[in-house]
Design an enzyme around this catalytic site. Structure first.
Site, PDB file in Angstrom:
ATOM      1  N   ASP A  62       0.854  -1.187   0.000  1.00 24.70           N
ATOM      2  CA  ASP A  62       0.000   0.000   0.000  1.00 24.70           C
ATOM      3  C   ASP A  62       0.893   1.240   0.000  1.00 24.70           C
ATOM      4  O   ASP A  62       1.838   1.333   0.801  1.00 24.70           O
ATOM      5  CB  ASP A  62      -0.885   0.022   1.242  1.00 24.70           C
ATOM      6  CG  ASP A  62      -1.961  -1.037   1.200  1.00 24.70           C
ATOM      7  OD1 ASP A  62      -1.988  -1.810   0.226  1.00 24.70           O
ATOM      8  OD2 ASP A  62      -2.777  -1.098   2.142  1.00 24.70           O
ATOM      9  N   HIS A  98       4.301  -7.551  -0.030  1.00 24.62           N
ATOM     10  CA  HIS A  98       3.991  -8.854  -0.602  1.00 24.62           C
ATOM     11  C   HIS A  98       4.726  -9.029  -1.930  1.00 24.62           C
ATOM     12  O   HIS A  98       5.397  -8.120  -2.429  1.00 24.62           O
ATOM     13  CB  HIS A  98       2.481  -8.979  -0.812  1.00 24.62           C
ATOM     14  CG  HIS A  98       1.690  -8.894   0.454  1.00 24.62           C
ATOM     15  ND1 HIS A  98       1.006  -9.961   1.003  1.00 24.62           N
ATOM     16  CD2 HIS A  98       1.451  -7.848   1.297  1.00 24.62           C
ATOM     17  CE1 HIS A  98       0.402  -9.591   2.109  1.00 24.62           C
ATOM     18  NE2 HIS A  98       0.645  -8.307   2.304  1.00 24.62           N
ATOM     19  N   SER A 142       8.498   3.387   4.279  1.00 23.32           N
ATOM     20  CA  SER A 142       9.691   3.347   3.452  1.00 23.32           C
ATOM     21  C   SER A 142       9.284   3.191   1.998  1.00 23.32           C
ATOM     22  O   SER A 142       8.214   3.650   1.605  1.00 23.32           O
ATOM     23  CB  SER A 142      10.620   2.225   3.905  1.00 23.32           C
ATOM     24  OG  SER A 142      11.892   2.390   3.315  1.00 23.32           O
TER      25      SER A 142
END
Length: 431
Positions: A211, A284, A399
């Site tokens: 995200d 992911h 990050s």
């Protein structure tokens, strides 16, 4: 005839008042023990004052007639006085002078970048050196320790609620929406999502790994690619040297040597996704791929905020990062997790040996991209494969994820720069 007066010192007291006077003296002695050590008796001070004054007068007269003898200071005392004066002067005026010098240099660089087309409107070498000299690694380690401390139950709704409002945290998507479930800020940062909160696009060959916000994407056909619009960095400084000797001996450019398809049917693409502090901090797998090499670059911990990324060239090459290179169905594939300020660590679930954000001493000054200073690990296990949507690791705080991959020339992105994106959303498709 019995005398009614009892001698006491140089004066006489009534015999009937002796007991009362002694009791008052004892009370004053217990209250003013410190004064008794210096000879100051409050009760009899007015009796002895006249005698003390009489004794002090001749001493003062003698001191007035005697000349005062002043010892000349020694050489060591002179040196100490000079050192203290210079130290006080530097501590008082040096910070102000540095601020003035920095402001003047900032304005001059801004003036040169506006009037001269060859000077980019980014950080100068001096500004980059000053920024890299800040103790950001110490701050990040302290913040990591503080975030991992136990949070009392009474404070959790207030601290976590304030953080959620400040960074727009959507706690309804979390697996545990109750604040009391998270024992520390680190657990709240890395909160898992409930099952089904993110849907993986099965038709797209490449989906978003996290995200965040899309900083930049496009073709990396040359040896330098953009980290944001108008600010470039070197692919070789970012990835390190080529993996094999055969690749390094090729006369082609670095970007072309990375490709596994040599028939000219593919291109090298990149995509940069920035994770804000309020985003979901786990990342992911964007596709089905197999990593073969892991490289850990222990660099800086500079901020990767979009504003800083557009100001500091080569930011991703300076920061600490964990890089995995391998292959997927279309050829070369790399997946990089870039560290940042206040990111206590980058944790990869399959790699227990990886340790990030270690103490590396006081290194002051600009740190050039250290292409050959890294730790490399060969992943020989063929079972270490990722499917699309598999959980890889997590950040402590926000990050950046950088994807650099090979794909056919008919690959087309489905995203826009500055767009908010979620895990599993399509990044592109084959036309």
């Amino acid at each position: 005839m019995v005398s009614y007066f009892v001698p006491r010192g140089r004066y006489l007291l009534k015999a009937g008042n002796v007991r009362k006077a002694l009791q008052q003296e004892q009370q004053l002695q217990t209250k003013h023990s410190a004064q008794q050590q210096h000879g100051n008796w409050s009760m009899l001070r007015h009796f002895r004052q006249s005698s003390q004054v009489a004794k002090a007068k001749p001493q003062k007269q003698q001191q007035q007639h005697e000349p005062q003898r002043v010892r000349p200071p020694t050489q060591m005392q002179v040196r100490r006085n000079m050192l203290s004066r210079w130290t006080g002067f530097l501590l008082r005026w040096a910070p102000m002078g540095l601020c003035v010098f920095g402001a003047v240099e900032w304005q001059l660089h801004k003036y040169r970048s506006v009037n001269d087309a060859n000077v980019p409107a980014t950080a100068s070498q001096f500004q980059s050196m000053v920024y890299c000299s800040l103790p950001l690694r110490i701050m990040s380690r302290c913040w990591g320790w503080l975030a991992s401390c136990y949070m009392p139950n009474v404070m959790r709704p207030y601290i976590y609620g304030w953080y959620s409002q400040m960074f727009n945290v959507n706690l309804s998507e979390a697996q545990y929406p109750d604040y009391n479930h998270y024992n520390s800020m680190a657990e709240f940062f890395t909160r898992p999502l409930k099952e089904g909160a993110r849907l993986i696009d099965a038709k797209a060959p490449l989906v978003s790994p996290a995200d965040g916000k899309v900083l930049h994407f496009g073709i990396a056909s040359d040896s330098r690619i953009e980290q944001v619009k108008g600010v470039n960095y070197s692919i070789e400084d970012f990835l390190g040297p080529l993996q094999t000797v055969e690749q390094s001996k090729e006369a082609a450019s670095y970007a072309k040597a990375l490709k596994q398809q040599r028939d000219g049917s593919t291109e090298l693409y990149q995509c940069v996704i920035y994770l804000a502090p309020g985003d979901y901090h786990r990342f992911h797998s964007p596709a089905a791929w197999q990593p073969t090499v892991r490289r850990h670059f222990s660099g800086e911990l500079l901020s990767v905020n979009p504003t800083v990324a557009s100001w500091l060239p080569g930011l991703f090459c300076l920061n600490e990062r964990v890089l995995y290179m391998g292959k997927w169905q279309h050829g070369f594939f790399s997946y990089t997790a870039v560290g940042a300020t206040n990111v206590g660590s980058v944790e990869i679930y399959m790699d227990a040996e990886l340790k990030t954000n270690r103490w590396n001493g006081f290194n002051v000054g600009a740190h050039p991209p250290s292409t050959y200073e890294y730790d490399e690990l060969r992943l020989k296990d063929a079972t270490q494969k990722f499917d699309k949507g598999d959980l890889i690791g997590q950040f402590n705080m926000g990050s950046t994820i950088v994807l650099l991959f090979e794909a056919p020339k008919n690959f087309q992105f489905d995203i826009e720069a500055g767009q908010k994106i979620s895990v599993g959303q399509s990044l592109g498709h084959l036309v």
